[in-house]
Design an enzyme around this catalytic site. Sequence first.
Site, mmCIF file in Angstrom:
data_model
loop_
_atom_site.group_PDB
_atom_site.id
_atom_site.type_symbol
_atom_site.label_atom_id
_atom_site.label_comp_id
_atom_site.label_asym_id
_atom_site.label_seq_id
_atom_site.Cartn_x
_atom_site.Cartn_y
_atom_site.Cartn_z
ATOM 1 N N GLY A 71 0.827 -1.203 0.000
ATOM 2 C CA GLY A 71 0.000 0.000 0.000
ATOM 3 C C GLY A 71 0.858 1.250 0.000
ATOM 4 N N GLU A 72 0.321 2.329 -0.578
ATOM 5 C CA GLU A 72 1.016 3.608 -0.610
ATOM 6 C C GLU A 72 0.030 4.719 -0.313
ATOM 7 O OE1 GLU A 72 4.060 4.440 -3.572
ATOM 8 O OE2 GLU A 72 3.619 2.516 -4.509
ATOM 9 N N ASP A 108 -7.918 10.595 10.970
ATOM 10 C CA ASP A 108 -7.922 10.282 9.531
ATOM 11 C C ASP A 108 -8.666 8.973 9.277
ATOM 12 O OD1 ASP A 108 -7.355 10.769 6.881
ATOM 13 O OD2 ASP A 108 -5.367 9.867 6.938
#
Length: 593
Positions: free
Chosen positions: A26-27, A142
């Site tokens: 993941g990025e 977030d």
Amino acid sequence: MHCVVRWSLQMKKVLNERYQLKHVVGEGGMAVTYAALDQLLERDVAVKVMRKQFWADEEFIHRFRREAQAAAKLSHPNICGVFDICQDEDALYIVMELVDGPNLKQVIRQEGPLDEARAAGIGKQVAHALVKAHENRIIHRDIKPHNILIADGGIAKVTDFGIARAVESDSLTKTHAIVGTVQYISPEQARGEPAVYASDLYSLGVVLYEMVTGELPFSGENPVSVALKHAEEEPPAPSERRAGVSRAMEYVIYKALQKSARKRYSSALDMAQDLERIEKGKEVDEDADRTVVLSRPLATGGKKVGAESLDRTMIRPPSVQDVRYDERERTPPRPIERPGSAAMGWVLGILLALVAAGVGLMVAQKAQPELVLVPNLVGRPLSEAEQELSALNLRWSTQGEYHETVPLDHIISQMPRPGEQIEESAVISLTRSLGPQVDLTQVPDVTNMAVAAAKRTLMNQGLLLGGTTKEFNTTVAKGNVIRQSPSAGHMIEKNMPVDLSISKGEKPPPPPPPPPASQDVEGAIEYTIPDSGPDEMTFRVVTVDQDGNEKTVYDRAHAPGESVSVKVRGKGKTTVRWYLQDNLVGEKELVPE
């Protein structure tokens, strides 16, 4: 810049001589996450490496460590566990639990809108994760589908606790940049105000909206326009985006998406309880200790709810607040004005007034609520305290504090105090013990040091010299440290041991190989005694080995004309001689094949 970071890490492969990177899973804007192998504990982990632009910010690194350490203490089935916080040369990274499954964003993209019960179940699990975090005074900041991983069995795990908080360092936000993903950001964050606990609930409301409709509530040409919509505009009703969204789900979403943090759920636990009811196919409990009067009409099956649904609305008197949140305003969410809805708004307003008046009269006529004597819970285990409060029909909220003497998960203090009288269903605030505060220290680099110097360095850092092993090494001088475990940069408790591998210097050359063992040889001597001669004659056979050692292997008397056969064995090249009456009559050599 991101490609450079990724290239250098992939070339390196192993971080801190422990974490072997495998592939990118993941990025994001702040980090790249790799699947990796913890070679020390032989387990699969996830390694989240912060982007390179953060490495040079000392304030960020300090806050990153502090927030990650706090997140590492969160242990919950719906929170992705944090195992380690490390630096490797210039790389800054977190080692976490590796979840085998997609993130929620991928699920929504692949499947579209989710079944409402499934969406409620995922939302409930996220809310319970937030309960745990908020109890420990941690705001996620977030919450978004990308940070919600779906493991086997549909278990939701929230990740990235503390990272958004770490990014809020002055040096990174002096341009007034918004921290958080703008599609899921709360109004107060969009306005540049500090995040509060209810900010996480707003973001969860957006996630619920996206799960049941397959769409985000707001979109725009750029992030700024989307942030402004979160701060100022009301979202379209979920039932307008997708028919069949239930009244109960729409209520939960509206409640979470209130512009004022004070008008949202008073706690993540309240939100989780409502979502659990929806998951089980039940109505939202409007008798709960909160206001549920909505001046904005709810919808059922994509249609506006008429007056027949409003008689279920109930107004409650104010009660004890949930101490984890600021004092909540018990006012209804703002209505959304749409073209042609003014007349309906007046009708609904009149109906609401009539219903409120009728319910208010009933409440006034009801008997006073029963009072309960607050028990003394200080010093008792949390589980025991919860059982007693439940039996007394009281609610509770908890927060954790470190304490040197009160055992883990025992009550340190409570409010209201023991002996006070309070109404049934009121909230008791409990402070539970997190045990003694763990004093962490960073493991120093003692490689290439002499053992005595390494020991002094470890002691200066509050650590102990652990076990030592010795091995040959061609690059590290004899008596110096080759490697250490844990390796440099790890954060561990003080007074913990650090094991060292010590060089024995270059390995000496091996001894010369022993001479090859002689092979066995064998043969046979055939001889016939002559007819002429004495009545008995002595026949003797002698062997001579490769070192010149002589050995008689046969010596007997035979009559004339008699045939003699003698088998001969030896080691290596062997000479065989045979004699008659001590006179040499024959000779041959036996040679290994």
